[in-house]
Design a protein around this motif. Structure first.
Motif, PDB file in Angstrom:
ATOM      1  N   LEU A  22      18.367  39.862  23.452  1.00 48.18           N
ATOM      2  CA  LEU A  22      19.065  38.765  22.779  1.00 48.18           C
ATOM      3  C   LEU A  22      18.838  37.426  23.479  1.00 48.18           C
ATOM      4  O   LEU A  22      18.625  36.405  22.815  1.00 48.18           O
ATOM      5  CB  LEU A  22      20.558  39.064  22.669  1.00 48.18           C
ATOM      6  N   LEU A  23      18.878  37.430  24.803  1.00 51.17           N
ATOM      7  CA  LEU A  23      18.604  36.197  25.554  1.00 51.17           C
ATOM      8  C   LEU A  23      17.185  35.701  25.276  1.00 51.17           C
ATOM      9  O   LEU A  23      16.969  34.498  25.090  1.00 51.17           O
ATOM     10  CB  LEU A  23      18.778  36.432  27.057  1.00 51.17           C
ATOM     11  N   ALA A  24      16.255  36.615  25.263  1.00 42.84           N
ATOM     12  CA  ALA A  24      14.866  36.245  24.986  1.00 42.84           C
ATOM     13  C   ALA A  24      14.739  35.665  23.576  1.00 42.84           C
ATOM     14  O   ALA A  24      14.114  34.618  23.381  1.00 42.84           O
ATOM     15  CB  ALA A  24      13.949  37.454  25.162  1.00 42.84           C
ATOM     16  N   GLN A  25      15.354  36.316  22.607  1.00 42.12           N
ATOM     17  CA  GLN A  25      15.308  35.824  21.223  1.00 42.12           C
ATOM     18  C   GLN A  25      15.943  34.445  21.109  1.00 42.12           C
ATOM     19  O   GLN A  25      15.419  33.572  20.419  1.00 42.12           O
ATOM     20  CB  GLN A  25      16.012  36.802  20.284  1.00 42.12           C
ATOM     21  N   ASP A  26      17.078  34.252  21.777  1.00 40.35           N
ATOM     22  CA  ASP A  26      17.764  32.954  21.741  1.00 40.35           C
ATOM     23  C   ASP A  26      16.882  31.832  22.279  1.00 40.35           C
ATOM     24  O   ASP A  26      17.057  30.674  21.913  1.00 40.35           O
ATOM     25  CB  ASP A  26      19.056  32.995  22.563  1.00 40.35           C
ATOM     26  N   ASN A  27      15.952  32.181  23.149  1.00 40.59           N
ATOM     27  CA  ASN A  27      15.074  31.188  23.754  1.00 40.59           C
ATOM     28  C   ASN A  27      13.654  31.235  23.203  1.00 40.59           C
ATOM     29  O   ASN A  27      12.745  30.616  23.769  1.00 40.59           O
ATOM     30  CB  ASN A  27      15.060  31.374  25.275  1.00 40.59           C
ATOM     31  N   ALA A  28      13.468  31.965  22.108  1.00 37.76           N
ATOM     32  CA  ALA A  28      12.160  32.101  21.455  1.00 37.76           C
ATOM     33  C   ALA A  28      11.082  32.561  22.437  1.00 37.76           C
ATOM     34  O   ALA A  28       9.967  32.047  22.464  1.00 37.76           O
ATOM     35  CB  ALA A  28      11.757  30.788  20.780  1.00 37.76           C
ATOM     36  N   LEU A  29      11.452  33.549  23.240  1.00 42.45           N
ATOM     37  CA  LEU A  29      10.537  34.133  24.225  1.00 42.45           C
ATOM     38  C   LEU A  29      10.503  35.641  24.030  1.00 42.45           C
ATOM     39  O   LEU A  29      11.433  36.225  23.481  1.00 42.45           O
ATOM     40  CB  LEU A  29      11.018  33.843  25.646  1.00 42.45           C
ATOM     41  N   SER A  30       9.451  36.244  24.523  1.00 43.27           N
ATOM     42  CA  SER A  30       9.449  37.702  24.581  1.00 43.27           C
ATOM     43  C   SER A  30      10.297  38.111  25.788  1.00 43.27           C
ATOM     44  O   SER A  30      10.561  37.292  26.681  1.00 43.27           O
ATOM     45  CB  SER A  30       8.030  38.239  24.731  1.00 43.27           C
TER      46      SER A  30
END
Length: 141
Positions: free
Chosen positions: A42-50
């Motif tokens: 979820l953190l990665a998605q929130d930051n548009a990162l894998s």
């Protein structure tokens, strides 16, 4: 030969800052490692990162893109304003800087004052920085 003894206070302060930055990076890496997979996702998605990109960025530490911020300031670009106006672009620039292979050259040129003239020849963010500078100059007119 220069027999000047370095100022121990300056050396002590630099060592303290280095230890503090290292401690912060270690704690952030530990915090990330303690998160469950779903939270990391979820953190990665929130930051548009894998997830892997997020882990790599955190492992590099909190100052891994300080060169980008220093270069922005040198070019009269306010990093805080850029972060607010173009958060996705700022994030992408941050990632580019973190992974840059020219950090030694960049730091050297920032220190000797030649970075503003030479960054375009090696900086992965050169085009974006030039665009930001152009926008700011247009707004100032």
């Amino acid at each position: 030969m220069d027999n000047t003894i370095p100022n121990p206070e300056n050396l002590t302060n630099r060592l303290k800052r280095w230890c503090s930055a290292t401690w912060t990076a270690i704690n952030e890496a530990k915090l990330l490692a303690s998160l469950d997979d779903e939270t990391v996702k979820l953190l990665a998605q929130d930051n548009a990162l894998s997830e892997q990109e997020l882990r790599e960025l955190i492992a590099k530490g909190p100052h891994a893109a300080d060169e980008m911020l220093a270069l922005m300031k040198l070019l009269n670009i306010d990093p805080d304003e850029a972060r607010l106006e173009e958060p996705a672009e700022f994030r992408d620039m941050h990632v580019t800087c973190v992974h840059c292979g020219e950090k030694t050259r960049c730091r050297r040129e920032l220190a000797d004052g030649s970075a503003a003239a030479d960054f375009a020849s090696y900086c992965g963010n050169a085009e974006r920085l030039d665009e930001m500078r152009s926008r700011l100059q247009t707004l100032a007119k």
